[in-house]
Design a protein around this motif. Sequence first.
Motif, PDB file in Angstrom:
ATOM      1  N   THR A 141       1.968  -5.384  -1.443  1.00  0.00           N
ATOM      2  CA  THR A 141       3.117  -4.486  -1.578  1.00  0.00           C
ATOM      3  C   THR A 141       3.626  -4.442  -3.022  1.00  0.00           C
ATOM      4  O   THR A 141       4.536  -3.683  -3.331  1.00  0.00           O
ATOM      5  N   GLY A 142       3.064  -5.286  -3.882  1.00  0.00           N
ATOM      6  CA  GLY A 142       3.555  -5.357  -5.262  1.00  0.00           C
ATOM      7  C   GLY A 142       4.722  -6.321  -5.393  1.00  0.00           C
ATOM      8  O   GLY A 142       5.508  -6.262  -6.330  1.00  0.00           O
ATOM      9  N   LEU A 200       2.433   2.959 -12.826  1.00  0.00           N
ATOM     10  CA  LEU A 200       3.138   4.180 -13.248  1.00  0.00           C
ATOM     11  C   LEU A 200       4.537   4.247 -12.661  1.00  0.00           C
ATOM     12  O   LEU A 200       5.485   4.618 -13.324  1.00  0.00           O
TER      13      LEU A 200
HETATM   14  P1  AMP Z   1       1.037  -8.112  -4.743  1.00  0.00           P
HETATM   15  O1  AMP Z   1       1.640  -7.579  -3.482  1.00  0.00           O
HETATM   16  O2  AMP Z   1       2.024  -8.643  -5.689  1.00  0.00           O
HETATM   17  O3  AMP Z   1      -0.086  -9.080  -4.440  1.00  0.00           O
HETATM   18  O4  AMP Z   1       0.349  -6.857  -5.518  1.00  0.00           O
HETATM   19  C1  AMP Z   1      -0.727  -6.150  -4.981  1.00  0.00           C
HETATM   20  C2  AMP Z   1      -1.472  -5.344  -6.040  1.00  0.00           C
HETATM   21  O5  AMP Z   1      -0.683  -4.234  -6.477  1.00  0.00           O
HETATM   22  C3  AMP Z   1      -1.816  -6.131  -7.289  1.00  0.00           C
HETATM   23  O6  AMP Z   1      -3.185  -5.892  -7.577  1.00  0.00           O
HETATM   24  C4  AMP Z   1      -0.916  -5.553  -8.374  1.00  0.00           C
HETATM   25  O7  AMP Z   1      -1.560  -5.597  -9.630  1.00  0.00           O
HETATM   26  C5  AMP Z   1      -0.707  -4.136  -7.898  1.00  0.00           C
HETATM   27  N1  AMP Z   1       0.596  -3.534  -8.307  1.00  0.00           N
HETATM   28  C6  AMP Z   1       1.801  -4.150  -8.358  1.00  0.00           C
HETATM   29  N2  AMP Z   1       2.770  -3.286  -8.724  1.00  0.00           N
HETATM   30  C7  AMP Z   1       2.184  -2.085  -8.898  1.00  0.00           C
HETATM   31  C8  AMP Z   1       2.673  -0.775  -9.278  1.00  0.00           C
HETATM   32  N3  AMP Z   1       3.948  -0.547  -9.525  1.00  0.00           N
HETATM   33  N4  AMP Z   1       1.775   0.212  -9.350  1.00  0.00           N
HETATM   34  C9  AMP Z   1       0.460  -0.018  -9.085  1.00  0.00           C
HETATM   35  N5  AMP Z   1      -0.063  -1.204  -8.730  1.00  0.00           N
HETATM   36  C10 AMP Z   1       0.785  -2.240  -8.631  1.00  0.00           C
END
Ligand code: AMP
Length: 402
Positions: A108-109, A81
Amino acid sequence: MYNHNRLRFNHSNNRPSRPFNGNRFGQRGQRKSQLENADINMFIRQAVQTETENPQTGIQSFNVFNLHEALKQNISSLGYLKPTPIQSQAINPILEGRDVIGLASTGTGKTAAFLIPLIHKIYLNRNQKALIIVPTRELAAQINEEFRNLSRNMKLFSAFIIGGTNMHRQIQDLRRNPHMVIATPGRLKDLINRRAIYLEDYSHIVLDEVDLMVDIGFIRDVKLFISLMPKIRQSLFFSATISSRIQDVLRSFVTNPVTISIKKQDTSENVTQDVIRVSSSEAKIGKLHDLLIKDGFDKVLIFGRTKHGIEKLNKELEFRGFKVGAIHGNKRQNQRQRILQSFKQNEIQILLATDVASRGIDIDNVTHVINYDLPQTYEDYIHRIGRTGRAGKMGFALTFVN
Ligand code: AMP
């Protein structure tokens, strides 16, 4: 809910006792844990309820970024979102072509933080290509999956270059001129040597989880890759920490970078930590069994030090009737993926892992982390127990001590 009762009779004395030599859990030549003589009080702590990981940031919607409609649609289909802090800070500089240093760990995404702007740029100019280098196959698989989700209906293609899988298929994939290549260092080097890939073709390079890459011993490979990259490129660098050895890589990789530092909250706040004392290594497996049949031990991640030890424990727990799987460096890639998937989907109750195999993988709702063997360092300990107590939930971490 897992059926604990079915298992109870298995334990105790109605089975001929099989020797379980926990001493051999550690392999010869393996470095000793720095925590072996540590004060065990460091593993005992009551959790306090804290809120979720990411602090509030200014950007409340992906609409503020100048992104293609199809990409925005895909972001929204994933249920994202609003941007996470690293996405808020990294997307625009990457869109503008700046080099970025992201100090951020998994969760952290950060994957979407670099994939979203790269997908947008390549969509607008299909002559550009991106190469993403990551330390482990699991991470590569996660990034590839995220790429596919974010680039749906945009006619962009990736090649997935990892060890343990068929190389000829990968060579064919590379011949098709993919827009994005996601690679682990060993296989990438093989394919460079076979002239199946030329790094000078890549205008955008991501080095992800560089600290882990260096820990595993890939630093020379990484330096080789950098020497083969085109001089004019966009370089994105992600690492949870920056040691002096990593500084070295950084200097030769980025130019005039934007640095973004995202401190994930210490998730161990949400984790109740305790120790399990065992008098002998033979008693260890019995204690573990007693724990695993207790109520609430629904999704348990157990850490061991060596592949050999993990394999042995896997066999023993299977023999005792538990639904268990193990991931470590000796398992084939598709086996590891299958086991991870069945743990994620609650088909198995217990996942056994070594530190390296488990780094970076993202699993929700782990109820307990058990340190069957002590981790190498306190940092590893915090890393391990951070797998439970996520997203505002409470978790438990139990550490076996003598
Ligand atoms: P990462 O740090 O890239 O491994 O991401 C961690 C988790 O956060 C993964 O399961 C992604 O699918 C989720 N994710 C990444 N961006 C967002 C966002 N803007 N909102 C919600 N979840 C997210």
